[in-house]
Each structure stands twice: as structure tokens, then as C-alpha cells.
Design an enzyme around this catalytic site. Structure first.
Site, short mmCIF file in Angstrom:
data_model
loop_
_atom_site.label_atom_id
_atom_site.label_comp_id
_atom_site.label_asym_id
_atom_site.label_seq_id
_atom_site.Cartn_x
_atom_site.Cartn_y
_atom_site.Cartn_z
N GLU A 77 -0.85 -1.53 -5.85
CA GLU A 77 -2.00 -0.79 -6.38
C GLU A 77 -1.62 -0.12 -7.69
O GLU A 77 -0.50 0.38 -7.84
CB GLU A 77 -2.47 0.24 -5.38
CG GLU A 77 -1.46 1.29 -4.99
CD GLU A 77 -2.00 2.26 -3.96
OE1 GLU A 77 -2.79 3.15 -4.33
OE2 GLU A 77 -1.63 2.12 -2.78
N ASP A 103 -2.92 1.01 7.08
CA ASP A 103 -2.13 0.74 5.88
C ASP A 103 -1.83 -0.75 5.72
O ASP A 103 -1.79 -1.26 4.60
CB ASP A 103 -0.82 1.53 5.92
CG ASP A 103 -1.03 3.03 5.86
OD1 ASP A 103 -2.14 3.45 5.48
OD2 ASP A 103 -0.10 3.78 6.20
N ASP A 127 0.85 -1.18 0.00
CA ASP A 127 0.00 0.00 0.00
C ASP A 127 0.89 1.24 0.00
O ASP A 127 1.87 1.31 0.74
CB ASP A 127 -0.90 0.00 1.25
CG ASP A 127 -1.76 1.24 1.33
OD1 ASP A 127 -2.66 1.39 0.48
OD2 ASP A 127 -1.54 2.07 2.24
#
Length: 211
Positions: A107, A190, A25
Site C-alpha cells: 500500500e 488483514d 497490508d
């Protein structure tokens, strides 16, 4: 759910079939956080960059030739600083994934600046940090090490419980805290998001490599 599988032209290196995925992340308080709980803190980095912004502001106000030369030198130094940090973070992540026989789920970086809602001082940091450079370093280091790398849709990963799957904006208590309103699971926000990214990576990889 859409995904992108990263490819990189690295000769004589085969990608190892991953046993699982290490989710990553990206953010501001923590530049990168893995699902294992490893957080690459942005606190020191942000302090350094804040000082650099103040120095640039003063140099720009002077408008002298010497100030302009110093400004160019400062920008080159900042670029080297960001590059070094991104190299160290990407090396750490790829090394851990390789050691544990996992791939890396990251991501998708497209539109990251538009997705993140931040206060003005944090927006300055976000818009000036080289997330795409970090993604590129992860890509070529993973390819060189034979580690699978997959990009996934990050939508709602910060609101979804990595334990039960419930999605609720109330789950995210603040920047650092996550507590599921359904099952009571609590974790650093996170880390929870990184675990959701890892799960999407596993699903995406299984679908794209189905016989």
C-alpha cells in the site's frame, strides 16, 4: 486506480517479470501481513514500546543531566530496535516473494497516519512506528533481489471482499475479522486486505507493462 512502481539504484540486477504478486497490508496489531497469511505480529513490539514510553516519561519528568543522558541513550536504543524489526520483516517478505517468483504489492505509504482511525493508545504507536523505513527496506531489498515492487492505492482494501469484490463497511466485523455480507467469504481481515492489495498490484503491473 493509481499506482507507483518502486525503483532503486542497484547495479547489475534486473527485475524479474513476476508471475503474480504478494500483497502486504500494514497495521498496528500486525505490523505487516501478507496475502499468504503470514502475520508479523505487533503484540510484543507494542508491549516493548509501551514500556519504553513509560521510561521516557519518567526520565523527562526528572529534568536532570543524568536523566537527559539516559533519555538520549534510550532513544538511540529504540531506533536500533525499530530498524532491526523492519529489517527482519522486509527480509522475510522479499525472500518469500523471490522464492515463489512473485512481485510485491504494498500500500502506498503517503498519508498512512491520516488514513488509519485508532484509539488514542494505538495512535501513539502508529505515529511512532517507522512504516516509511519499512517501505524503504522493502524497496532496496526487492531491487537487490530482482523482485518487482509496486505501490497501490489502499482505499477500501479493508472493506472489499477478496473473493467476490463486494465493498461494504459491514464486511469488516472488527479489527481481526472479515466476513462478506454478499458471498459469505470469511478470512482474517488483514489477510483479506493483503489479497486485495495483491490483486491491485497485478492489475497495475499489467497496465503499466502492456505492449
Amino acid at each position: 486506480m493509481w499506482l507507483l512502481i518502486a525503483t532503486c539504484d542497484v547495479p547489475d540486477v534486473d527485475v524479474t517479470e513476476p508471475d503474480a504478486f504478494l500483497g502486504v497490508d500494514l497495521g498496528i496489531a500486525n505490523i505487516a501481513t501478507t496475502g499468504d497469511g503470514k502475520r508479523h505480529s505487533g503484540k510484543h513490539l507494542n508491549a516493548v514500546r509501551h514500556r519504553n514510553r513509560e521510561l521516557r516519561r519518567r526520565l523527562q519528568a526528572k529534568q536532570t543531566k543524568s536523566a537527559k543522558r539516559l533519555l538520549k541513550a534510550r532513544r538511540r536504543k529504540e531506533s536500533r530496535f525499530a530498524r532491526d524489526v523492519n529489517h527482519r520483516i522486509s527480509k522475510s517478505i522479499v525472500t518469500e516473494a523471490q522464492r515463489t517468483g512473485r512481485g510485491i504489492a504494498l500500500e502506498d505509504l503517503q498519508g498512512i497516519r491520516d488514513r488509519v482511525r485508532l484509539r488514542k493508545p494505538q495512535r501513539v504507536t502508529l505515529h511512532s512506528w517507522s512504516f516509511h523505513q519499512l517501505g524503504g527496506f522493502l524497496g532496496y531489498k526487492a531491487a537487490r533481489a530482482g523482485v518487482a515492487l509496486i505501490y497501490v492505492d489502499p482505499a477500501f482494501t479493508s472493506q472489499q471482499c477478496s473473493s467476490c469484490g463486494q465493498v461494504d463497511r459491514k464486511n469488516r466485523l472488527d479489527q481481526a475479522s472479515f466476513s462478506c455480507t454478499s458471498c459469505g467469504f470469511a478470512e482474517h481481515a488483514d489477510v483479506n486486505a493483503a489479497r486485495n492489495i495483491a490483486a491491485r498490484g497485478e492489475t497495475g503491473w499489467a497496465v503499466s507493462h502492456a505492449a
